[in-house]
Design an enzyme around this catalytic site. Structure first.
Site, short mmCIF file in Angstrom:
data_model
loop_
_atom_site.label_atom_id
_atom_site.label_comp_id
_atom_site.label_asym_id
_atom_site.label_seq_id
_atom_site.Cartn_x
_atom_site.Cartn_y
_atom_site.Cartn_z
N HIS A 159 0.83 -1.22 0.00
CA HIS A 159 0.00 0.00 0.00
C HIS A 159 0.86 1.26 0.00
O HIS A 159 0.44 2.30 0.50
CB HIS A 159 -0.93 0.04 1.21
CG HIS A 159 -1.67 -1.23 1.47
ND1 HIS A 159 -2.92 -1.50 0.94
CD2 HIS A 159 -1.31 -2.36 2.15
CE1 HIS A 159 -3.31 -2.70 1.33
NE2 HIS A 159 -2.34 -3.26 2.05
N SER A 280 14.75 21.37 -16.22
CA SER A 280 13.54 22.15 -16.41
C SER A 280 13.92 23.47 -17.07
O SER A 280 14.98 24.01 -16.81
CB SER A 280 12.88 22.40 -15.05
OG SER A 280 12.11 23.58 -15.09
N LYS A 286 16.22 21.60 -11.08
CA LYS A 286 15.52 20.34 -11.36
C LYS A 286 16.34 19.33 -12.15
O LYS A 286 17.10 19.67 -13.05
CB LYS A 286 14.25 20.62 -12.16
CG LYS A 286 13.21 21.36 -11.34
CD LYS A 286 12.39 20.43 -10.50
CE LYS A 286 11.24 19.92 -11.34
NZ LYS A 286 10.43 18.98 -10.59
N GLU A 293 9.54 8.29 -16.82
CA GLU A 293 8.15 8.74 -17.02
C GLU A 293 7.65 8.40 -18.42
O GLU A 293 6.49 8.01 -18.60
CB GLU A 293 8.06 10.25 -16.80
CG GLU A 293 8.24 10.63 -15.34
CD GLU A 293 8.46 12.12 -15.16
OE1 GLU A 293 7.94 12.68 -14.21
OE2 GLU A 293 9.16 12.73 -15.98
#
Ligand code: ARG
Length: 465
Positions: A159, A280, A286, A293
């Protein structure tokens, strides 16, 4: 040939509508099959000549012509945009341009319906082998990583809540198991791809004395499609392949999801190499896990391909219908996607850095050894349900006092159960918690090394074969 040079032009009086030409054409994507189409045609011509359906001279001319067309295509000297409907007709036309009318004998005893089924099977047979090679390399990289991280302890989750300490190697090998099943599925799928449809002709077979077994031998097919109607309408193998590829991607996607979470500042379990991350355009600090992804994102696209394929087939009357032309883009796209994802994923985990200290730290807090305390009590003779309750109350007490289990004194513990002794502190160490999991398939170093040994033994045997 009449009607703008179309091989089927005979029965038509008017030219095809220009929009229809464009709408029905598949050459823009099925040109990818040219090598397989020519390979199939060469085998077919040899068979026709061996059976005395065409002469040996015709055969020589046809094969020479086909090889010349192939050379043009390989050297990108071939213009695929001259208005041909599909790759099969483009090649046949080019052949006739090169060798004249005798080229028109090639299409004897076959139809584009069995021809296209053949091409797709030849293509997919090759591509599955390439995908399996990429997966073997990825599996090997995982075993290498597992060996390197054989002592790294991390929190295991259920979980997405801290559950119990595990070895990072055990986590990595969990992914090995998934990929191993995927590989088996692909091998199994290749068996069903590897069946020769050629000779089914349009749908009924042919009255000419062809020898399908001979063509199958030339094209290295161990099996021949037994029913001509099935042979031209079957695309099960495409759907099956896309499903197998979807599972590969789903597994990579889940792995990526963990890596994305783990690379967040909050977790800090891994650092991806600069080469596999991007920045970024506005936030200078970043470093984003875009590769992971995108693998997750491309999984969705492959599922889309699977649904397209299944939907394409569900309402088709036997046998061939032009709808089947729509099998190619989802298939080609899936092949490209799964190949690039497996390859880039292997590159990405090849230079990933695990933060062992952070993982070890993560494995300690959050009552991750509560189950071990419960099992400790079981070893002292307490029924599990009771020990579960005792430890549950201990945890509640800790939460109230802002403590973790190892912070408790003997006195505090004994308030909950008299039989607690000093040795309980030993089982509170994550190393000991991990060591204790010696059940078959568990996370103890013993079990994990045994599994690595078994895996390496099997792959060594496979290589020798
Ligand atoms: N381009 C077609 C396909 O991909 C080839 C077969 C055409 N057959 C036909 N009967 N129109 O399915």
């Amino acid at each position: 040939m009449t009607r703008q040079g179309k091989p089927w032009g005979g029965r038509f009086r008017e030219p095809t509508d220009a929009q229809v030409e464009q709408f029905t054409a598949s050459i823009a994507f099925d040109k990818l099959l040219y090598r397989y189409d020519i390979e199939g045609s060469i085998a077919h011509a040899r068979m026709l000549s061996r059976q005395g359906i065409i002469t040996a001279g015709d055969e020589r001319a046809i094969i020479k012509g086909l090889k010349a067309v192939l050379a043009d295509m390989e050297k990108e000297r071939f213009d695929f945009s001259t208005g041909d409907e599909d790759v099969h007709m483009a090649i046949e036309k080019a052949l006739i341009r090169k060798i004249g009318k005798v080229g028109g004998k090639l299409h004897t005893g076959r139809s584009r319906n069995d021809q296209v089924a053949l091409d797709v099977r030849l293509y997919l047979r090759d591509e599955i082998s390439r995908i399996i090679d990429l997966m073997t390399a990825l599996k090997r990289a995982l075993v290498r990583l597992a060996k390197q991280e054989s002592k790294t302890i991390m929190p295991g989750y259920t979980h997405l809540q801290k559950a119990q300490p595990v070895l990072l190697a055990h986590y990595l090998l969990a992914h090995w198991e998934m990929l191993d099943r995927d590989e088996a599925r692909l091998r199994d799928c290749r068996e069903r791809v590897n069946v020769m449809p050629l000779g089914a002709a349009a749908l009924a077979g042919t009255g000419l004395p062809i020898d399908r077994a001979y063509t199958a031998r030339l094209l290295k097919f161990p099996r021949i499609a037994a029913n001509s109607m099935d042979a031209v309408s079957d695309r099960d193998f495409v759907a099956e392949f896309i499903f197998a590829a979807s599972l590969v991607l789903m597994h990579l996607s889940r792995f990526c999801e963990d890596l994305i979470i783990w690379s967040s500042d909050e977790f800090g379990f891994v650092e991806m190499a600069d080469a596999f991350t991007t920045g970024s355009s506005i936030m200078p600090q970043k470093k984003n896990p875009d590769v992971a992804e995108l693998i997750r994102g491309k999984t969705a696209r492959t599922y889309g391909n699977l649904i397209s394929m299944l939907t394409l087939l569900k309402g088709l009357p036997l046998t061939y219908n032009r709808d089947l032309q729509e099998d190619k883009e989802p298939l080609f796209d899936t092949v490209d996607t799964v190949k690039s994802c497996v390859a880039i994923f292997a590159g990405m985990i090849g230079c990933i850095k695990f933060n062992r200290e952070r993982m070890r730290e993560g494995a300690t807090g959050g009552f991750s050894v509560a189950t071990d305390v419960a099992e400790y009590l079981v070893k002292k003779g307490v029924p599990f349900r009771e020990s579960h309750g005792i430890v549950g109350r201990l945890v509640a007490y800790c939460l109230e006092k802002g403590k973790d289990l190892p912070d408790l004194t003997m006195g505090e513990m004994r308030r909950f159960y008299k039989g607690f002794a000093e040795d309980v502190y030993v089982c509170l160490m994550p190393e000991n918690a991990v060591n204790a999991k010696r059940s078959l398939g568990g996370t103890s170093p013993k079990m994990v090394t045994d599994r690595i040994r078994a895996i390496e033994g099997t792959s060594a045997r496979k290589r020798r074969k």
